[in-house]
Design a protein around this motif. Structure first.
Motif, PDB file in Angstrom:
ATOM      1  N   ALA A  95      25.889  49.393  51.326  1.00 49.97           N
ATOM      2  CA  ALA A  95      27.005  48.913  50.510  1.00 49.97           C
ATOM      3  C   ALA A  95      26.474  48.343  49.194  1.00 49.97           C
ATOM      4  O   ALA A  95      25.363  47.806  49.130  1.00 49.97           O
ATOM      5  N   ASP A  96      27.277  48.459  48.147  1.00 49.19           N
ATOM      6  CA  ASP A  96      26.898  47.929  46.841  1.00 49.19           C
ATOM      7  C   ASP A  96      27.486  46.543  46.581  1.00 49.19           C
ATOM      8  O   ASP A  96      27.001  45.828  45.717  1.00 49.19           O
ATOM      9  N   ASP A  97      28.523  46.189  47.335  1.00 51.64           N
ATOM     10  CA  ASP A  97      29.125  44.868  47.196  1.00 51.64           C
ATOM     11  C   ASP A  97      29.889  44.572  48.486  1.00 51.64           C
ATOM     12  O   ASP A  97      30.165  45.476  49.293  1.00 51.64           O
ATOM     13  N   TYR A  98      30.233  43.294  48.690  1.00 53.24           N
ATOM     14  CA  TYR A  98      30.842  42.855  49.947  1.00 53.24           C
ATOM     15  C   TYR A  98      31.830  41.751  49.610  1.00 53.24           C
ATOM     16  O   TYR A  98      31.469  40.727  49.042  1.00 53.24           O
ATOM     17  N   LEU A  99      33.113  41.968  49.924  1.00 54.32           N
ATOM     18  CA  LEU A  99      34.164  40.998  49.626  1.00 54.32           C
ATOM     19  C   LEU A  99      34.907  40.662  50.908  1.00 54.32           C
ATOM     20  O   LEU A  99      35.345  41.548  51.636  1.00 54.32           O
ATOM     21  N   VAL A 100      35.025  39.351  51.172  1.00 54.74           N
ATOM     22  CA  VAL A 100      35.617  38.887  52.427  1.00 54.74           C
ATOM     23  C   VAL A 100      37.102  38.601  52.249  1.00 54.74           C
ATOM     24  O   VAL A 100      37.527  38.027  51.240  1.00 54.74           O
ATOM     25  N   LYS A 101      37.906  39.020  53.226  1.00 56.41           N
ATOM     26  CA  LYS A 101      39.336  38.693  53.263  1.00 56.41           C
ATOM     27  C   LYS A 101      39.507  37.261  53.758  1.00 56.41           C
ATOM     28  O   LYS A 101      38.737  36.814  54.617  1.00 56.41           O
ATOM     29  N   PRO A 102      40.537  36.546  53.293  1.00 51.06           N
ATOM     30  CA  PRO A 102      41.459  36.919  52.216  1.00 51.06           C
ATOM     31  C   PRO A 102      40.767  36.848  50.859  1.00 51.06           C
ATOM     32  O   PRO A 102      39.794  36.126  50.680  1.00 51.06           O
ATOM     33  N   PHE A 103      41.285  37.609  49.912  1.00 53.45           N
ATOM     34  CA  PHE A 103      40.656  37.698  48.604  1.00 53.45           C
ATOM     35  C   PHE A 103      41.747  37.724  47.538  1.00 53.45           C
ATOM     36  O   PHE A 103      42.921  37.947  47.831  1.00 53.45           O
ATOM     37  N   ASP A 104      41.339  37.509  46.306  1.00 52.41           N
ATOM     38  CA  ASP A 104      42.254  37.607  45.173  1.00 52.41           C
ATOM     39  C   ASP A 104      42.089  38.982  44.541  1.00 52.41           C
ATOM     40  O   ASP A 104      40.959  39.422  44.275  1.00 52.41           O
ATOM     41  N   VAL A 105      43.202  39.652  44.281  1.00 53.65           N
ATOM     42  CA  VAL A 105      43.148  41.003  43.722  1.00 53.65           C
ATOM     43  C   VAL A 105      42.384  41.040  42.398  1.00 53.65           C
ATOM     44  O   VAL A 105      41.592  41.962  42.173  1.00 53.65           O
ATOM     45  N   PRO A 106      42.565  40.070  41.481  1.00 51.33           N
ATOM     46  CA  PRO A 106      41.788  40.125  40.235  1.00 51.33           C
ATOM     47  C   PRO A 106      40.278  40.136  40.478  1.00 51.33           C
ATOM     48  O   PRO A 106      39.539  40.788  39.739  1.00 51.33           O
ATOM     49  N   GLU A 107      39.820  39.429  41.516  1.00 49.65           N
ATOM     50  CA  GLU A 107      38.392  39.454  41.820  1.00 49.65           C
ATOM     51  C   GLU A 107      37.975  40.834  42.310  1.00 49.65           C
ATOM     52  O   GLU A 107      36.911  41.352  41.929  1.00 49.65           O
ATOM     53  N   LEU A 108      38.806  41.463  43.160  1.00 48.79           N
ATOM     54  CA  LEU A 108      38.501  42.813  43.628  1.00 48.79           C
ATOM     55  C   LEU A 108      38.407  43.774  42.450  1.00 48.79           C
ATOM     56  O   LEU A 108      37.457  44.569  42.352  1.00 48.79           O
ATOM     57  N   VAL A 109      39.366  43.710  41.540  1.00 43.91           N
ATOM     58  CA  VAL A 109      39.362  44.595  40.374  1.00 43.91           C
ATOM     59  C   VAL A 109      38.119  44.351  39.528  1.00 43.91           C
ATOM     60  O   VAL A 109      37.461  45.296  39.067  1.00 43.91           O
ATOM     61  N   ALA A 110      37.764  43.081  39.325  1.00 41.67           N
ATOM     62  CA  ALA A 110      36.585  42.758  38.518  1.00 41.67           C
ATOM     63  C   ALA A 110      35.311  43.292  39.166  1.00 41.67           C
ATOM     64  O   ALA A 110      34.415  43.809  38.476  1.00 41.67           O
ATOM     65  N   ARG A 111      35.215  43.185  40.483  1.00 37.35           N
ATOM     66  CA  ARG A 111      34.026  43.702  41.180  1.00 37.35           C
ATOM     67  C   ARG A 111      33.945  45.225  41.076  1.00 37.35           C
ATOM     68  O   ARG A 111      32.860  45.788  40.914  1.00 37.35           O
ATOM     69  N   LEU A 112      35.089  45.890  41.176  1.00 38.57           N
ATOM     70  CA  LEU A 112      35.087  47.348  41.048  1.00 38.57           C
ATOM     71  C   LEU A 112      34.703  47.766  39.633  1.00 38.57           C
ATOM     72  O   LEU A 112      33.988  48.756  39.444  1.00 38.57           O
ATOM     73  N   ARG A 113      35.163  47.026  38.656  1.00 42.09           N
ATOM     74  CA  ARG A 113      34.774  47.333  37.279  1.00 42.09           C
ATOM     75  C   ARG A 113      33.267  47.168  37.103  1.00 42.09           C
ATOM     76  O   ARG A 113      32.609  47.957  36.405  1.00 42.09           O
ATOM     77  N   ALA A 114      32.710  46.120  37.714  1.00 38.20           N
ATOM     78  CA  ALA A 114      31.264  45.901  37.619  1.00 38.20           C
ATOM     79  C   ALA A 114      30.500  47.059  38.268  1.00 38.20           C
ATOM     80  O   ALA A 114      29.488  47.524  37.732  1.00 38.20           O
ATOM     81  N   LEU A 115      30.986  47.529  39.415  1.00 46.32           N
ATOM     82  CA  LEU A 115      30.344  48.671  40.060  1.00 46.32           C
ATOM     83  C   LEU A 115      30.455  49.924  39.197  1.00 46.32           C
ATOM     84  O   LEU A 115      29.515  50.723  39.104  1.00 46.32           O
ATOM     85  N   GLN A 116      31.620  50.099  38.568  1.00 46.30           N
ATOM     86  CA  GLN A 116      31.810  51.248  37.692  1.00 46.30           C
ATOM     87  C   GLN A 116      30.834  51.200  36.515  1.00 46.30           C
ATOM     88  O   GLN A 116      30.217  52.212  36.161  1.00 46.30           O
ATOM     89  N   ARG A 117      30.690  50.023  35.906  1.00 44.41           N
ATOM     90  CA  ARG A 117      29.760  49.894  34.785  1.00 44.41           C
ATOM     91  C   ARG A 117      28.327  50.169  35.222  1.00 44.41           C
ATOM     92  O   ARG A 117      27.566  50.853  34.540  1.00 44.41           O
ATOM     93  N   ARG A 118      27.973  49.635  36.388  1.00 42.93           N
ATOM     94  CA  ARG A 118      26.613  49.825  36.890  1.00 42.93           C
ATOM     95  C   ARG A 118      26.336  51.302  37.151  1.00 42.93           C
ATOM     96  O   ARG A 118      25.273  51.820  36.800  1.00 42.93           O
ATOM     97  N   ALA A 119      27.307  51.987  37.741  1.00 39.76           N
ATOM     98  CA  ALA A 119      27.120  53.405  38.043  1.00 39.76           C
ATOM     99  C   ALA A 119      27.006  54.239  36.771  1.00 39.76           C
ATOM    100  O   ALA A 119      26.304  55.246  36.729  1.00 39.76           O
ATOM    101  N   ALA A 120      27.713  53.806  35.713  1.00 40.68           N
ATOM    102  CA  ALA A 120      27.681  54.544  34.450  1.00 40.68           C
ATOM    103  C   ALA A 120      26.563  54.089  33.525  1.00 40.68           C
ATOM    104  O   ALA A 120      26.408  54.623  32.432  1.00 40.68           O
ATOM    105  N   GLY A 121      25.794  53.077  33.955  1.00 44.70           N
ATOM    106  CA  GLY A 121      24.702  52.587  33.133  1.00 44.70           C
ATOM    107  C   GLY A 121      25.160  51.758  31.959  1.00 44.70           C
ATOM    108  O   GLY A 121      24.463  51.657  30.952  1.00 44.70           O
ATOM    109  N   ARG A 122      26.345  51.124  32.083  1.00 45.97           N
ATOM    110  CA  ARG A 122      26.875  50.301  30.998  1.00 45.97           C
ATOM    111  C   ARG A 122      26.776  48.835  31.379  1.00 45.97           C
ATOM    112  O   ARG A 122      26.797  48.461  32.547  1.00 45.97           O
ATOM    113  N   ALA A 123      26.706  47.972  30.343  1.00 46.64           N
ATOM    114  CA  ALA A 123      26.633  46.543  30.589  1.00 46.64           C
ATOM    115  C   ALA A 123      27.977  45.856  30.391  1.00 46.64           C
ATOM    116  O   ALA A 123      28.156  44.724  30.803  1.00 46.64           O
TER     117      ALA A 123
END
Length: 234
Positions: A95-123
């Motif tokens: 796994a590349d990240d781990y988020l525990v329930k219950p969670f806040d949707v904005p945090e989930l979105v932010a983590r996915l964006r970070a994974l997207q940037r990392r996969a694309a080689g962007r900062a």
């Protein structure tokens, strides 16, 4: 961006899917571990959000199956298992990240964006090509500071091409990324949207080339050659 959401709680999966779709992402939802094991290998996804407590096959087994078969898509585990041992096992299993329930949707979105940037080689959530600047987070394209208005599909295709500027993006990758189970995006649709974007970008210093048999390439428009000097007169 196309995301595979694997979650067996229908209320939670519906809410998460809607939130991700509001970000402009394509989301496919599964509630079964066996189905997810196959789908993660045969379809092209940019990210996966994976619950662990799934029917028929546990999410940890799904993750190990993906990694064992060479699937490299970034995976965020979304689960109620909050013990340290569970988190360590999930990350060690690929796994590349781990988020525990219950969670806040904005945090989930932010983590996915970070994974997207990392996969694309962007900062950061910003793509720049010449005088074009795409704010990925706020889905705004600007040319020399002025807003360029695009439809959601045009915006998604522009992001896909700008993220790989100077490289060929295969047509089948575009189809897969911009499609979901509910909304089909055919090769003919790609050609229509590419034609539209070419016209929009013609005066913005950006060219989209067709590489026949492969796909499309976005790059800066080469500067016009200086006219040849006139021949001297006798």
């Amino acid at each position: 961006m196309r995301i595979l959401l694997v979650e067996d709680d229908p209320t939670l999966s519906f809410g998460v899917a809607r939130a991700l779709q509001r970000e402009g992402w394509q989301v496919d939802v599964l509630a079964d571990g066996m189905a997810a094991s196959a789908e993660g290998l045969i379809a092209q996804y940019d990210l996966a959000v994976l619950d662990l407590g799934l029917p028929r096959r546990d999410g940890m087994e799904v993750l190990r199956h993906w990694r064992g078969r060479g699937a490299r898509l970034p995976v965020l585990i979304l689960t109620a298992r909050d013990e340290l041992g569970d988190r360590v096992e999930g990350l060690d299993s690929g796994a590349d990240d781990y988020l525990v329930k219950p969670f806040d949707v904005p945090e989930l979105v932010a983590r996915l964006r970070a994974l997207q940037r990392r996969a694309a080689g962007r900062a950061e959530d910003r793509l720049v090509l010449g005088d074009l600047e795409l704010d990925v987070r706020h889905r705004e394209l600007r040319y020399r500071g002025e807003r360029v208005h695009l439809s959601p599909r045009e915006q998604a295709l522009t992001e896909l091409l700008m993220a790989r500027a100077g490289r060929v993006v295969p047509k089948d990758h575009i189809v897969s990324t911009l499609s979901s189970w509910e909304t089909d995006f055919s090769e003919n649709s790609v050609e229509v949207y590419i034609h539209r974007l070419r016209k929009r970008f013609a005066e913005l210093g950006v060219t989209i080339k067709t590489v026949r048999g492969f796909g499309y390439l976005m790059e800066l428009t080469p500067p016009a050659a200086d006219p040849a000097p006139a021949a001297p007169q006798d």
